[in-house]
Scaffold this motif. Structure first.
Motif, PDB file in Angstrom:
ATOM      1  N   LEU A  29       0.830  -1.203   0.000  1.00 53.03           N
ATOM      2  CA  LEU A  29       0.000   0.000   0.000  1.00 53.03           C
ATOM      3  C   LEU A  29       0.860   1.248   0.000  1.00 53.03           C
ATOM      4  O   LEU A  29       1.971   1.251   0.556  1.00 53.03           O
ATOM      5  CB  LEU A  29      -0.900   0.012   1.240  1.00 53.03           C
ATOM      6  N   ASP A  31       0.198   5.870  -0.271  1.00 54.78           N
ATOM      7  CA  ASP A  31      -0.745   6.972  -0.383  1.00 54.78           C
ATOM      8  C   ASP A  31      -0.809   7.403  -1.836  1.00 54.78           C
ATOM      9  O   ASP A  31       0.213   7.559  -2.496  1.00 54.78           O
ATOM     10  CB  ASP A  31      -0.313   8.158   0.482  1.00 54.78           C
ATOM     11  N   ASP A  34      -6.015   9.687  -5.043  1.00 55.55           N
ATOM     12  CA  ASP A  34      -7.408   9.340  -4.767  1.00 55.55           C
ATOM     13  C   ASP A  34      -7.550   8.445  -3.540  1.00 55.55           C
ATOM     14  O   ASP A  34      -8.453   7.627  -3.466  1.00 55.55           O
ATOM     15  CB  ASP A  34      -8.027   8.647  -5.981  1.00 55.55           C
ATOM     16  N   GLY A  35      -6.645   8.559  -2.579  1.00 54.78           N
ATOM     17  CA  GLY A  35      -6.673   7.701  -1.397  1.00 54.78           C
ATOM     18  C   GLY A  35      -5.642   6.596  -1.514  1.00 54.78           C
ATOM     19  O   GLY A  35      -4.799   6.610  -2.408  1.00 54.78           O
ATOM     20  N   PRO A  36      -5.727   5.613  -0.626  1.00 53.67           N
ATOM     21  CA  PRO A  36      -4.721   4.535  -0.629  1.00 53.67           C
ATOM     22  C   PRO A  36      -4.728   3.764  -1.944  1.00 53.67           C
ATOM     23  O   PRO A  36      -5.774   3.514  -2.532  1.00 53.67           O
ATOM     24  CB  PRO A  36      -5.143   3.627   0.524  1.00 53.67           C
ATOM     25  N   GLU A  37      -3.523   3.406  -2.389  1.00 54.79           N
ATOM     26  CA  GLU A  37      -3.357   2.589  -3.592  1.00 54.79           C
ATOM     27  C   GLU A  37      -2.697   1.273  -3.212  1.00 54.79           C
ATOM     28  O   GLU A  37      -1.920   1.206  -2.258  1.00 54.79           O
ATOM     29  CB  GLU A  37      -2.468   3.295  -4.605  1.00 54.79           C
ATOM     30  N   THR A  38      -2.998   0.248  -3.993  1.00 54.54           N
ATOM     31  CA  THR A  38      -2.377  -1.050  -3.779  1.00 54.54           C
ATOM     32  C   THR A  38      -1.658  -1.491  -5.055  1.00 54.54           C
ATOM     33  O   THR A  38      -2.066  -1.127  -6.166  1.00 54.54           O
ATOM     34  CB  THR A  38      -3.407  -2.113  -3.344  1.00 54.54           C
ATOM     35  N   PRO A 130      -6.086   2.469  -7.041  1.00 53.68           N
ATOM     36  CA  PRO A 130      -6.766   2.881  -5.817  1.00 53.68           C
ATOM     37  C   PRO A 130      -7.529   1.705  -5.196  1.00 53.68           C
ATOM     38  O   PRO A 130      -8.183   0.930  -5.911  1.00 53.68           O
ATOM     39  CB  PRO A 130      -7.732   3.973  -6.281  1.00 53.68           C
ATOM     40  N   SER A 132     -10.117   1.784  -3.670  1.00 50.60           N
ATOM     41  CA  SER A 132     -11.551   1.990  -3.896  1.00 50.60           C
ATOM     42  C   SER A 132     -12.022   1.500  -5.268  1.00 50.60           C
ATOM     43  O   SER A 132     -13.228   1.476  -5.522  1.00 50.60           O
ATOM     44  CB  SER A 132     -11.889   3.477  -3.743  1.00 50.60           C
ATOM     45  N   ARG A 133     -11.089   1.076  -6.142  1.00 52.40           N
ATOM     46  CA  ARG A 133     -11.449   0.657  -7.501  1.00 52.40           C
ATOM     47  C   ARG A 133     -10.938  -0.758  -7.795  1.00 52.40           C
ATOM     48  O   ARG A 133     -10.022  -0.960  -8.568  1.00 52.40           O
ATOM     49  CB  ARG A 133     -10.885   1.632  -8.531  1.00 52.40           C
ATOM     50  N   ALA A 149      -5.834  -3.365   3.923  1.00 50.41           N
ATOM     51  CA  ALA A 149      -6.018  -1.912   3.904  1.00 50.41           C
ATOM     52  C   ALA A 149      -6.838  -1.415   5.087  1.00 50.41           C
ATOM     53  O   ALA A 149      -6.840  -0.214   5.369  1.00 50.41           O
ATOM     54  CB  ALA A 149      -6.695  -1.490   2.594  1.00 50.41           C
TER      55      ALA A 149
END
Length: 159
Positions: A29, A31, A34-38, A130, A132-133, A149
């Motif tokens: 992970l 930052d 658009d927020g945390p990325e993996t 992200p 979130s996606r 996460a």
């Protein structure tokens, strides 16, 4: 995926019989805008999007295995920060008839450096996404990412 030499040696003795192996999932992970990325990779063998996964070598510390796999597969340096999930995967049979079942140790890893790329031929892509996606990531792998996460340092155990 390349089969480790120790597994090939065991297969010479046991053939395709079930083999219990320990593996790691490294959820790296960082930052992002658009927020945390993996970190995700697209596996060359089946096209699935996954975090970096791999088999723990005999005598290898699991956290070191997670960090090693990330570097080998995606050319990214990461540090294992927390063990977040311990679970047994369902038995699997490979195309060549080999049977295996894995104890999977999911680590949340902190990104240190490197630009992702498919570094060792096991993957066709490596990139940041992200958290979130993850709609195109299968449910099993999405659960590993979401668990990592989530931020808890208490490992999840299946009952």
């Amino acid at each position: 995926m390349a089969t480790p030499d120790f597994v090939l040696s065991l297969r010479e003795k046991i053939g395709t019989d079930p083999l219990w192996l320990s593996g790691v999932t490294a959820v790296v992970l960082r930052d992002g805008v658009d927020g945390p990325e993996t970190l995700l990779v697209r596996r060359a063998d089946n096209g699935r999007l996954t975090p970096v996964t791999g088999i723990i070598d005999p005598g290898e510390e699991p956290a070191i295995a997670a960090e090693r796999e990330v570097l080998e597969e995606a050319d990214v340096v990461a540090v294992a920060a927390a063990l977040v999930w311990v679970h047994a995967l369902r038995p699997t049979t490979y195309a060549n008839g080999d049977q295996a079942q894995y104890l999977d140790l999911v680590f949340r890893c902190r990104y240190v450096s490197g630009e992702p790329r498919p570094a060792d031929g096991e993957n066709s892509e490596a990139f940041w996404r992200p958290v979130s996606r993850l709609d195109d990531v299968d449910e099993e792998m999405r659960a590993r990412i979401v668990t990592a996460a989530g931020g808890s340092d208490v490992a999840r155990f299946e009952r």
